[in-house]
Every structure is written in structure tokens, then in C-alpha cells.
Design a protein around this motif. Structure first.
Motif, PDB file in Angstrom:
ATOM      1  N   UNK A   1       0.813  -1.235   0.000  1.00 37.79           N
ATOM      2  CA  UNK A   1       0.000   0.000   0.000  1.00 37.79           C
ATOM      3  C   UNK A   1       0.838   1.273   0.000  1.00 37.79           C
ATOM      4  N   UNK A   2       1.993   1.240   0.686  1.00 39.44           N
ATOM      5  CA  UNK A   2       2.773   2.468   0.827  1.00 39.44           C
ATOM      6  C   UNK A   2       3.679   2.731  -0.383  1.00 39.44           C
ATOM      7  N   UNK A   3       3.691   1.790  -1.317  1.00 42.96           N
ATOM      8  CA  UNK A   3       4.571   1.982  -2.484  1.00 42.96           C
ATOM      9  C   UNK A   3       3.977   2.982  -3.476  1.00 42.96           C
ATOM     10  N   UNK A   4       4.839   3.501  -4.355  1.00 45.26           N
ATOM     11  CA  UNK A   4       4.370   4.465  -5.357  1.00 45.26           C
ATOM     12  C   UNK A   4       3.436   3.783  -6.341  1.00 45.26           C
ATOM     13  N   UNK A   5       2.616   4.581  -6.990  1.00 42.99           N
ATOM     14  CA  UNK A   5       1.654   4.051  -7.941  1.00 42.99           C
ATOM     15  C   UNK A   5       2.360   3.258  -9.051  1.00 42.99           C
ATOM     16  N   UNK A   6       3.488   3.808  -9.525  1.00 40.15           N
ATOM     17  CA  UNK A   6       4.229   3.153 -10.602  1.00 40.15           C
ATOM     18  C   UNK A   6       4.708   1.767 -10.192  1.00 40.15           C
ATOM     19  N   UNK A   7       5.219   1.663  -8.967  1.00 38.78           N
ATOM     20  CA  UNK A   7       5.726   0.369  -8.501  1.00 38.78           C
ATOM     21  C   UNK A   7       4.591  -0.626  -8.327  1.00 38.78           C
TER      22      UNK A   7
END
Lengths: 429, 429
Positions: free
Chosen positions: A65-71
Motif C-alpha cells: 500500500x505504501x509503495x508508489x503508484x508506478x511500482x
């Protein structure tokens, strides 16, 4: 990382690599037909295991959840993406087998028959980030070229990769091949990556794939030979002799056709003689697509207040020339001639791809001779630097190093050559 | 090594490498004709400077009294040897220019014209031991392939190398080329070698040439990409199907034609079916040439007391199988078949050269597929693994690594490839 974890990782890598080498020895002599049959079986097995793989992927996504949208986008799978990944395996099966290709050969004056043939590298290690498609891609490329593969994927994709590797190993066993041709050392965590880098003699080559930080860490720490796949600070130079309609098209394509890829353009260099004619048109088209220009004084003088009002024109700093934005940003500079352009490129380029837009052949030759990058595009977009686009069929990555492989790498990059010398009892005098 | 010495060496290497890169940029576009003219000028200058070079060499030799005879022999020059070194430069001038060679090319379905061409690596670093001929050889190979070279020679040859480099630089300047194409960092002592290994980005490739210890140190410590030139624990396998007359000739040639070279044979493997017929003849011929056999029990059983009486037959230990003797010693083992032979080779070989002596094609194929070495000789002596012998014209060294170059390396090993892609305003869709 504790001493115990380090030691456990080294033991795991030794065990896995030893089994991989044994398995590779049985793979190496197989015919193309045998290998292609196995690849199709892997592709089918992946599709059949869709539910299991997506379940594991949901687990990874829940943790992400805390990762960037791209990742997150790179990590996420669905049935359609998995089918596409399986199709990519079938496409690799359809490629010619690099193993056994005769590179060159001759009969020497003394009658010795010499030829060099492609043979597999052996055991390929891969360290990469959270992209489950890489797990499958690299396995397929490695097997097709007669290699075993040891994977260390990003921890964000650990559950997905674990299931994928399990499915691949089972499919190999079902074909009568050794499951040890594919293995993951993800269980050892970060220590697994370090142990892979130190497995000189056990692992023949290490391919890092991911962000600049990952690649730098592997290149600097590895005692195993590395194939460096690098970042791209790509330049487009528009000469006074360029077709300006084409130039606008290529600039837009190179910058905006896909953002965040290594072959996108990051700096535009414009010959001063066409700055007035080109820059307003190019800027207008770029602004329409949301691009911010980081421009030198000469460019800003030409563009005037137009862009500044739109908030999409800022003064370039030294840092801009060296930045691979990976975003809707473009550095822009006016240069006196092709020599100033190549000097700029040599200073700031990462050696990936540069493009020259010109009709004057002397300019084209000066540019292609003056830059020291893996790929030079003449009147074409930087976006063509890609194994698929340049006819390699599949791509292991894009090498920005000079040894072994440079530019887009296909199956041949996973092979080495062996000299075969045949005589009739020849001795040296 | 003090902190100061380390820092001074790093500064020196940065300075020298920056000048070398600038000089290389002017060399790269020169025609073959220009480069060959320069090489002939270098050869002539070396001969003209014979007195000065021999004076410096005498100085080095005076300091070298405690060195082994072999090392002193490699260090020592006389007018004849210097003339031979100059001739080797002229021979390199006579070779085709690797730069600009088109490796492959095609026109893609979308009309893009793609070709890959050879370009120089850039700045080549060389770390080597007390052989002044290497100073000249490597410089000539580097210049011919469009590269600048930075040398770190053994301290024993320091005075000789200093004068040679001075002569080469002056000759380059006299031809209107930059003297910075050739430089030595010997002045920085051992710290110079370390600084070269850490000059990633400044130096494109490092080639260590010398003993196993030197090569291992460079491979393990260098962050600059290394071309590993390795040691050779070479094997000769005599199959049941071999022509035994040829076999004796090849064994004698591979072991004794020249001792102490990396392509000499170190272990003989004999199929049990021909052990009785071959071993006494081979042993007799080897003993006559002063070779000591380190043999397994089966071999000793065949040879009986003959050799033991002569003191030239001892029991092989595990260590013998892994030793590159570089002397008149040969390990000997009887094996059950070609599979046992290849298993032995895979376990102990350094991946340099192996020879199979057999007439049975299945055995030949099993052997060539079963060993993973740079060169496999079929019915020929291991001594043919040499750039000159295998038609490369000149030799940079013999690579035992799998990436970039494998086996004897000629001029092409000092080049990389660049993709040239030509379109007509092509953009990617």
C-alpha cells in the motif's frame, strides 16, 4: 544483516548454484526442439496456475500500500497480464536457438580447421526489483540459451515470485527436465543478493535489472562478472540541416510516447540557426502534452514569456543536464554547432542512446563519430532502442557497458563462444 | 602504502586518464593508413633509441640479481630482441583495422536501417609484470584499434619502461599525434596499480597480464571492467579410438615443446583400454625429455618399476590434478571412458585448453560438449592456443573468462560495438 544471515545465504547460494550447474549440464546439449517444447509447457503451466499466482500477487499487493503508484502497477498481475507473460515465453520459443551458431571459422595454412561456436554461459544470476514478469522473462531467455538461472527478486514481489518459481520448477520436472534449472534465493532476503554477488566461480554472470541504485550497488560490489543494464540520459540534437516537421515529431515521440523508460529523451539540443524556427513549435507541442522545459538562457530568450506564464518553462541548472528525469520534463539548450552538441553529449550522457536529426551527411558523420554511446539514431526517435524494436526478438535488457554486450541484448548476450580446433595429429613446431 | 601515496596515485591516474581520453578522441576517427604510419614511426623510433633503452635495461638488470633466471630472461633486452619487438609493431601495422568493421545489419520491416559497427573501447589500462616487450606490444595493439593506453609495469622493469614510454610518446608527437595516447603510472609505484583499478569511468577496461597472483588481485579488486587472462591447467585425453603414434607426438609436443607457458599440457588422461599400449611408449618419450610423471595407481601399475628406478615416477596426490606445473612435470591418470575424462576436466580445469585424441566421432562430440573451456583441440596439441597460431595475427592475451572475449584475443577484443540506426523521421507507435 547478521553474520548468521550472511552465512546462511552463502550456504543457500552455494547449494542452489551447485544444483543449477548440474542441471545446466543436462540442458546444454538439448536440441532447440526439446527446449522449445519445455518453454511451451512452462507457458501453459503459468496460465493453468493463474488462480494461485493471482492469490499470491494479492498478498504482495496488500503489503504494498505504501509503495508508489508506478511500482504497484509493475507489481500487479491479472489474468490478462499473466496470459501476456505466458505469450512472451511462447515468443521466445519461436526465436532461433543461439546455441551452436558458428560465429566464424577457417582452415589455417597448416590444415587446422578452426571454428568458434556459441555455447551457453552456464549459470546466470539475476537481481531485480518488483516486476514478476521479469521472473518469467529471464527464465525463458536463460533456458532458451541453454543456461540455468538463479533469481533474486524484489521483496515486494516475494509471494508472487515464490509461486511462479514453484510453477516453473514443477513444469520443468513434468517435462523430464531438472527443476534446478530455475531457483530463487529470495528466502535468504537481502543477504541472498550479497551472496550471489560473491559467488564467483559458482555463478557465471550476474544481470542486475532495475533502478540506478540497484545497478550501481551490484556493479560495485560484485566479484561475479556483471552485465550492466543502465540508465539512459538520452539526447536529441536538431541540426540546422534537419527537416523541422520530422524534428517536432521525433522530439514529441522521444519525450512523451512513454515516460519513465530508459530510452526516452531527457535533453534537447538545438542548433542556433534553427532555434527561432523550431523551438516555439516544439515547445507548443510539448506543453500541450504537459511537458515542463528546463531551458538555457538562449532557449528562454526565443520562447519569451509564453511558457513562463504557463508555468512550464524554468531555467536549467547544471543538474538538469545530468538528470534522467523519467518524467514529463525536458532540458533544452541551444548550441552553436554539431561539435558543441557532441561535447555536451559526451559530458552528460550515460552512454545509452542519442539521436541526431540532420540531412547534412557531414553533420551526421560528425555526430555518430563524436558521441560514445551504445546506440546512435539518425533521423529516428530514441524510443527505438529496444530489443524487440531492433529485431532481436526478445530483450534481456539494454547494456550501457562496453564489454561483452552493448545496447539492446538478446539471446546471444547469454552465450559465450568456444573455439573448436580440429587437426590430424597436428603438433606445433 | 600511505594515505598520501594513495591520494597522489589517484590524482596521477585521473590526470593521465583525462589526457588519454582527450587524445583518444583525436585518434578514433583516424584512417588505418594514418595509424599504420604512426606504428611504423614507433617501430623505427624504438630501433633508433636502442642504446638508450639498453642502458636503462642494464640498470634494471643490475637491480634484478636476486630474481629467478626466468624473470631475468624476460626482463633482459639486447639489440636483437629490441629489433624483434619493433618488428612485432610492424606486424600489427600490417593487420586489418578492426575499427569500423560492420558486424551485422539489416533493414527492419518499418524501414529503419540498422547496423552494428566496431568502435574502440576508449582508454585501456594494462597491469603487467617485468616484460618490457609487453609495454610495446600492448601500445601497438591499443593504437591500432583506436585506443589510448595507460601502463603499469612491474617495478623490476621500471627504468626500461620509462625510457620506452618516453621514446613512444616522442615518436607520437613527431607524427603529429598526441603523446598522451601512451602513458605510464609507474611513478606512483604500487599505489598506481590500485588507483588504476578504481578508475571506473576514467578507464574503460583493465587487462592484467602476468602470474596467477597478479591476475587474481586485479580481478578481485578492480571496479573497472577486467579482461581476465588466465592460467592454464590444460588436459590431454587419449581415447581408446586414438591413433597412438599421433597421441605420443601430441603428448610430447603439448608438454615439452615449450615449458612454462599457459597452453602446455599439465595432465594426461588415458582410456583404460589403451593404457597398456600407450603409457610405456609415452612415458619413455617423456622421460627422455626429462619429464617427471605424477601418476595414479593404475598408471603406476602399468609402468611398473621402470620410472620409479629412474626417479621420474611419483604417486599423484589430489593437489597434482589442480596444479599448473609450468615445468617438466605431468600428472597422469587412467580413466574408464570419455565421460570420466570430461568429469575430471570439469572438476580441475582452469577453462583454458583441453585436447581430445580420438577417431571415434561420438567420443569427440562427447568431449567437446562435455568440457567447458575456451578452446578444445581435436587431434592437435594444446600448444596451438595462441593468437598467432590461430590466425588472429597478434595476441593481447588468452582470455579464460566467458564475457566479452574468450580464448586467444586479437585486436577485436579491444573494441566494442555501436548500433547505428538510420530512419527518415521514424517515430515509435
Amino acid at each position: 544483516m547478521t553474520h548468521d544471515a550472511t552465512e546462511r545465504a552463502a550456504l543457500l547460494v552455494t547449494e542452489v548454484a551447485t544444483a543449477a550447474r548440474r542441471a545446466q549440464r543436462q540442458l546444454a546439449p538439448l536440441t532447440r526442439q526439446d527446449k522449445d517444447t519445455a518453454l511451451h509447457a512452462l507457458a501453459n503451466a503459468l496460465v493453468e496456475a493463474t488462480d494461485r499466482i493471482l492469490l499470491a500477487n494479492a498478498e504482495d499487493l496488500a503489503r504494498a500500500q505504501s509503495m508508489s503508484e508506478g511500482l504497484i502497477d509493475r507489481l500487479a498481475l491479472d489474468a490478462g497480464r499473466l496470459a501476456a507473460i505466458a505469450d512472451a515465453v511462447r515468443e521466445i520459443a519461436a526465436l532461433p536457438d543461439p546455441v551452436g551458431e558458428i560465429i566464424d571459422g577457417q582452415t589455417l595454412p597448416n590444415g587446422l580447421r578452426v571454428r568458434r561456436r556459441r555455447v551457453p554461459l552456464g549459470v546466470v544470476g539475476m537481481i531485480y526489483e518488483a516486476r514478476p514478469n521479469v521472473t518469467v522473462d529471464v527464465t525463458a531467455l536463460a533456458l532458451k540459451s541453454g543456461n540455468a538461472v538463479i533469481l533474486r527478486g524484489g521483496s515486494a514481489a516475494e509471494a508472487t515470485n515464490a509461486v511462479i518459481v514453484e510453477v516453473l520448477r514443477q513444469a520443468l520436472a513434468d517435462c523430464g527436465l531438472s527443476p534446478d534449472l530455475v531457483a530463487t534465493v529470495d528466502a535468504a532476503g537481502r543477504a541472498g543478493a550479497t551472496a550471489l554477488m560473491q559467488a564467483r566461480g559458482l555463478v557465471d554472470v550476474l544481470v542486475p535489472r532495475g533502478g540506478a541504485g540497484l545497478i550501481k550497488a551490484v556493479v560495485e560490489s560484485s566479484s561475479v562478472p556483471v552485465i550492466e543494464t543502465g540508465s539512459g540520459n538520452c539526447h536529441v540534437y536538431v541540426d540546422a540541416s534537419a527537416d523541422l516537421d520530422d524534428a517536432v515529431d521525433v522530439i514529441i515521440n522521444a519525450k512523451t510516447q512513454r515516460v519513465g523508460v530508459c530510452n526516452a529523451a531527457e535533453t534537447l539540443l538545438v542548433h542556433e540557426a534553427v532555434a527561432d524556427a523550431l523551438l516555439p513549435r516544439a515547445a507548443q507541442a510539448l506543453w500541450e502534452r504537459g511537458v515542463t522545459l528546463h531551458a538555457d538562457a538562449a532557449t528562454r530568450a526565443v520562447l519569451g514569456a509564453t511558457g513562463a506564464e504557463a508555468g512550464a518553462l524554468t531555467a536549467a541548472t547544471e543538474k538538469d543536464w545530468a538528470t534522467e528525469y523519467g518524467s514529463l520534463d525536458l532540458a533544452v539548450r541551444v548550441v552553436a554547432d554539431v561539435d558543441e552538441a557532441t561535447a555536451h553529449v559526451r559530458r552528460y550522457s550515460t552512454g545509452h542512446t542519442e539521436a541526431v536529426l540532420a540531412q547534412d551527411l557531414r553533420v551526421v558523420n560528425a555526430f555518430t563519430a563524436g558521441v560514445d554511446s551504445a546506440v546512435v539514431m539518425v533521423n529516428a526517435s530514441t524510443r527505438f532502442t529496444d530489443g524487440g524494436q531492433l529485431g532481436l526478438g526478445a530483450e534481456l535488457g539494454i547494456s550501457t557497458q562496453k564489454l561483452h554486450a552493448r545496447g539492446p541484448m538478446g539471446l546471444a548476450a547469454l552465450t559465450t563462444t568456444q573455439w573448436l580446433v580440429e587437426g590430424d595429429g597436428h603438433v606445433r613446431s
